[in-house]
Design a protein around this motif. Structure first.
Motif, PDB file in Angstrom:
ATOM      1  N   ILE A   1       0.830  -1.203   0.000  1.00 19.10           N
ATOM      2  CA  ILE A   1       0.000   0.000   0.000  1.00 19.10           C
ATOM      3  C   ILE A   1       0.866   1.255   0.000  1.00 19.10           C
ATOM      4  O   ILE A   1       0.546   2.249  -0.655  1.00 19.10           O
ATOM      5  CB  ILE A   1      -0.942   0.003   1.229  1.00 19.10           C
ATOM      6  N   PHE A   2       1.979   1.215   0.728  1.00 12.92           N
ATOM      7  CA  PHE A   2       2.793   2.410   0.924  1.00 12.92           C
ATOM      8  C   PHE A   2       4.132   2.399   0.178  1.00 12.92           C
ATOM      9  O   PHE A   2       4.882   3.360   0.236  1.00 12.92           O
ATOM     10  CB  PHE A   2       3.084   2.607   2.419  1.00 12.92           C
ATOM     11  N   THR A   3       4.438   1.327  -0.516  1.00 11.56           N
ATOM     12  CA  THR A   3       5.760   1.173  -1.108  1.00 11.56           C
ATOM     13  C   THR A   3       5.722   1.437  -2.606  1.00 11.56           C
ATOM     14  O   THR A   3       4.887   0.886  -3.323  1.00 11.56           O
ATOM     15  CB  THR A   3       6.287  -0.253  -0.858  1.00 11.56           C
ATOM     16  N   GLY A   4       6.670   2.275  -3.062  1.00  4.05           N
ATOM     17  CA  GLY A   4       6.790   2.580  -4.476  1.00  4.05           C
ATOM     18  C   GLY A   4       8.008   1.930  -5.094  1.00  4.05           C
ATOM     19  O   GLY A   4       8.770   1.213  -4.422  1.00  4.05           O
ATOM     20  N   VAL A   5       8.236   2.208  -6.362  1.00  4.75           N
ATOM     21  CA  VAL A   5       9.356   1.609  -7.085  1.00  4.75           C
ATOM     22  C   VAL A   5      10.689   2.001  -6.465  1.00  4.75           C
ATOM     23  O   VAL A   5      11.593   1.162  -6.320  1.00  4.75           O
ATOM     24  CB  VAL A   5       9.302   2.028  -8.572  1.00  4.75           C
ATOM     25  N   ALA A   6      10.826   3.257  -6.069  1.00 10.09           N
ATOM     26  CA  ALA A   6      12.089   3.710  -5.479  1.00 10.09           C
ATOM     27  C   ALA A   6      12.389   2.961  -4.180  1.00 10.09           C
ATOM     28  O   ALA A   6      13.543   2.590  -3.908  1.00 10.09           O
ATOM     29  CB  ALA A   6      12.033   5.215  -5.220  1.00 10.09           C
ATOM     30  N   ASP A   7      11.344   2.719  -3.373  1.00  9.22           N
ATOM     31  CA  ASP A   7      11.539   1.986  -2.117  1.00  9.22           C
ATOM     32  C   ASP A   7      11.978   0.553  -2.397  1.00  9.22           C
ATOM     33  O   ASP A   7      12.859   0.018  -1.723  1.00  9.22           O
ATOM     34  CB  ASP A   7      10.234   1.972  -1.311  1.00  9.22           C
ATOM     35  N   LEU A   8      11.356  -0.074  -3.415  1.00  8.00           N
ATOM     36  CA  LEU A   8      11.726  -1.444  -3.750  1.00  8.00           C
ATOM     37  C   LEU A   8      13.180  -1.537  -4.205  1.00  8.00           C
ATOM     38  O   LEU A   8      13.886  -2.486  -3.858  1.00  8.00           O
ATOM     39  CB  LEU A   8      10.800  -1.984  -4.845  1.00  8.00           C
ATOM     40  N   LYS A   9      13.625  -0.559  -4.978  1.00  4.80           N
ATOM     41  CA  LYS A   9      15.017  -0.573  -5.422  1.00  4.80           C
ATOM     42  C   LYS A   9      15.970  -0.549  -4.235  1.00  4.80           C
ATOM     43  O   LYS A   9      16.999  -1.242  -4.230  1.00  4.80           O
ATOM     44  CB  LYS A   9      15.281   0.620  -6.349  1.00  4.80           C
ATOM     45  N   LYS A  10      15.638   0.246  -3.207  1.00 11.80           N
ATOM     46  CA  LYS A  10      16.472   0.297  -1.998  1.00 11.80           C
ATOM     47  C   LYS A  10      16.490  -1.055  -1.287  1.00 11.80           C
ATOM     48  O   LYS A  10      17.533  -1.497  -0.804  1.00 11.80           O
ATOM     49  CB  LYS A  10      15.950   1.375  -1.054  1.00 11.80           C
ATOM     50  N   VAL A  11      15.327  -1.690  -1.227  1.00 14.00           N
ATOM     51  CA  VAL A  11      15.238  -2.988  -0.562  1.00 14.00           C
ATOM     52  C   VAL A  11      16.110  -4.011  -1.287  1.00 14.00           C
ATOM     53  O   VAL A  11      16.871  -4.752  -0.663  1.00 14.00           O
ATOM     54  CB  VAL A  11      13.768  -3.457  -0.518  1.00 14.00           C
ATOM     55  N   PHE A  12      16.006  -4.062  -2.614  1.00 13.82           N
ATOM     56  CA  PHE A  12      16.768  -5.047  -3.380  1.00 13.82           C
ATOM     57  C   PHE A  12      18.269  -4.768  -3.322  1.00 13.82           C
ATOM     58  O   PHE A  12      19.072  -5.700  -3.244  1.00 13.82           O
ATOM     59  CB  PHE A  12      16.282  -5.071  -4.830  1.00 13.82           C
ATOM     60  N   GLU A  13      18.660  -3.496  -3.333  1.00 11.75           N
ATOM     61  CA  GLU A  13      20.076  -3.160  -3.252  1.00 11.75           C
ATOM     62  C   GLU A  13      20.644  -3.551  -1.888  1.00 11.75           C
ATOM     63  O   GLU A  13      21.745  -4.118  -1.793  1.00 11.75           O
ATOM     64  CB  GLU A  13      20.281  -1.665  -3.495  1.00 11.75           C
ATOM     65  N   ALA A  14      19.884  -3.284  -0.820  1.00 12.45           N
ATOM     66  CA  ALA A  14      20.347  -3.671   0.514  1.00 12.45           C
ATOM     67  C   ALA A  14      20.449  -5.188   0.630  1.00 12.45           C
ATOM     68  O   ALA A  14      21.377  -5.717   1.255  1.00 12.45           O
ATOM     69  CB  ALA A  14      19.387  -3.127   1.577  1.00 12.45           C
ATOM     70  N   ALA A  15      19.506  -5.908   0.002  1.00 16.05           N
ATOM     71  CA  ALA A  15      19.550  -7.374   0.028  1.00 16.05           C
ATOM     72  C   ALA A  15      20.772  -7.892  -0.714  1.00 16.05           C
ATOM     73  O   ALA A  15      21.408  -8.869  -0.283  1.00 16.05           O
ATOM     74  CB  ALA A  15      18.271  -7.936  -0.586  1.00 16.05           C
ATOM     75  N   ARG A  16      21.127  -7.239  -1.838  1.00 14.61           N
ATOM     76  CA  ARG A  16      22.336  -7.651  -2.575  1.00 14.61           C
ATOM     77  C   ARG A  16      23.591  -7.444  -1.735  1.00 14.61           C
ATOM     78  O   ARG A  16      24.501  -8.280  -1.748  1.00 14.61           O
ATOM     79  CB  ARG A  16      22.441  -6.872  -3.889  1.00 14.61           C
ATOM     80  N   GLN A  17      23.633  -6.340  -0.995  1.00 13.28           N
ATOM     81  CA  GLN A  17      24.798  -6.080  -0.136  1.00 13.28           C
ATOM     82  C   GLN A  17      24.910  -7.135   0.956  1.00 13.28           C
ATOM     83  O   GLN A  17      26.017  -7.619   1.268  1.00 13.28           O
ATOM     84  CB  GLN A  17      24.677  -4.680   0.474  1.00 13.28           C
ATOM     85  N   ARG A  18      23.783  -7.501   1.543  1.00 15.35           N
ATOM     86  CA  ARG A  18      23.817  -8.526   2.587  1.00 15.35           C
ATOM     87  C   ARG A  18      24.255  -9.872   1.997  1.00 15.35           C
ATOM     88  O   ARG A  18      24.973 -10.644   2.644  1.00 15.35           O
ATOM     89  CB  ARG A  18      22.452  -8.660   3.247  1.00 15.35           C
TER      90      ARG A  18
END
Length: 447
Positions: free
Chosen positions: A98-115
């Motif tokens: 409901i509250f998440t946009g494309v920019a937020d998803l990109k941050k999530v995926f980038e942080a997951a790649r770093q982990r």
């Protein structure tokens, strides 16, 4: 408003709700205090959590895959996702569609790649995943395929309608069920232990409280908190409890799956000649806010499809009830429809007319533009008479028994047996008539 994520996408753990510290901080809600700390503490849902159930097998074999948790509110979707991350040592990240946009998803995926580079996996929990459109859902696919995230989506809507095929092919759908009476009682007992006192309710009122929750564990705990705050002299009975508490509205989406589930239940109860069940589902739809006109239309359809000529009066009863509703409105008109529900449920059943109609439609499509036989065609011009139109037509009223036995199908279409009445209701009489005319037809044609 706080962050969209339960955990910082960069990898920092989010803080849990603060305990009361005597400085004015509000106490944690009961639902949060009772949140299970292990999957073994989850109440209900053994069809997915048991040792031989999908999640039990996945965890035992260390083969957890992406999931979609489908179920009504308050049955543990978020809790199970958190505990799966704990069980598998995955970093837990929660977002809401409901509250998440494309920019937020990109941050999530980038942080997951770093982990992932440092050997830490990520369990991405997406609440209300059906709120993402098809293109946004496609955006998860490459990150699921390369192992960047293990996706756990939660939805209250039917995934086969709301999620695209590509996403469903990469995630197993697990169905969570509304909590039953024993599950709610176990949760209620756990809440009383946490509160260190029993609720001031009679046994009957205790049952009413569970009914008010309507299978929603979170709703039950919210109700428990309200009751626990009351100061009463004697235990409350159901009437006193209902006066103090508002019953939770039943879940019903007039345009969604619940709408189709309940009308299916009503139709099949009518077909199964169970007036009590039919009245129950009729009432469920009305209390959910269904338009009585929709119900009137569907009742008329039932009379045509499932009763047909076994009781031709059934259609008239439904149309009369529909007309009564239009004239009287609510609530009087709803009683007329209820009586129609009872009538069609108890009427003799036959789908012979429905089957015959579908057979005729198939035959019409197969035979294309086959002409009627010439003897039943009118001949308004001399040229048509010369072509043989109307030649040999037998006027049935002049025939013996008022029946000529002529063929009315195209010459190259074998006579089918489309209408086959059953031995129920008025169709018993119609079957006798069919057999009578068939004998005459054979006789007239020299058989």
């Amino acid at each position: 408003m706080g962050d969209l994520f339960d955990q910082d996408p960069s990898g920092g753990q989010s803080d849990r709700a603060a305990e009361p510290d005597g400085t004015g901080t509000a106490p944690r809600p009961l639902a949060d205090r009772l949140r299970p700390r292990a999957l073994s503490e989850v109440i209900g849902q053994q069809q997915v959590l048991g040792p031989d159930a999908p999640l039990g097998v996945m965890l035992a074999s260390n083969s957890l895959s992406s999931l979609v948790l489908w179920g009504p509110p308050g049955v543990g979707k978020t809790t199970i996702a958190r505990l799966l991350a704990d069980e598998t040592d995955l970093h837990f990240v929660q977002i809401s569609a409901i509250f998440t946009g494309v920019a937020d998803l990109k941050k999530v995926f980038e942080a997951a790649r770093q982990r992932r580079r440092i050997g830490q996996g990520t369990l991405l929990f997406v609440d209300e995943i059906h709120r993402f459109n098809k293109a946004q859902q496609d955006g998860f696919l490459p990150h699921m395929e390369d192992g960047t995230v293990l996706l756990v989506g939660a939805t209250t809507e039917n995934p086969s309608f709301e999620l695209n095929a590509a996403l469903l092919s990469r995630a197993q759908v697990l169905v969570l069920e509304r909590l039953g009476g024993e599950d709610l009682e176990a949760l209620l007992t756990r809440a009383e232990a946490e509160l260190n006192r029993e609720l001031p309710l009679t046994e009957a009122a205790r049952a009413t409280l569970k009914d008010m929750a309507d299978g929603d564990g979170r709703a039950l705990l919210n109700l428990v908190e309200q009751v626990a705050a009351w100061t009463v002299k004697d235990p409350l009975d159901p009437e006193a409890l209902s006066t103090r508490l508002m019953r939770r509205a039943a879940k019903y989406d007039k345009s969604g799956e619940e709408h189709y589930n309940l009308i299916s239940a009503l139709h099949k109860s009518v077909r199964g000649s169970d007036p009590d069940a039919a009245l129950y589902w009729y009432a469920r739809m009305l209390t959910g806010g269904e338009d009585p006109r929709f119900l009137a239309r569907r009742l008329t359809r039932m009379a045509v499809e499932d009763i047909g000529m076994a009781d031709p009066q059934a259609q008239t009863v439904c149309l009369d009830a529909w007309n009564a509703y239009e004239r009287l409105g609510s609530p009087e008109g709803e009683l007329a429809l209820a009586q129609a529900v009872i009538y069609v449920a108890l009427a003799p059943k036959s789908n012979a007319g429905y089957v015959a109609y579908k057979g005729a439609m198939r035959l019409a499509k197969q035979t294309g533009s086959a002409m009627p036989p010439k003897h039943i065609l009118n001949a308004p011009t001399s040229m048509m008479k010369d072509q043989g139109y109307g030649t040999g037509y037998a006027y049935d009223h002049d025939a013996e028994d008022g029946f000529s036995g002529q063929n009315y199908f195209p010459d190259d279409v074998p006579r089918p047996d489309l209408y086959q009445p059953v031995e129920r209701g008025f169709e018993r009489d119609l079957k006798k008539r069919l057999e009578y005319f068939e004998k005459l037809r054979v006789k007239r044609n020299g058989g």
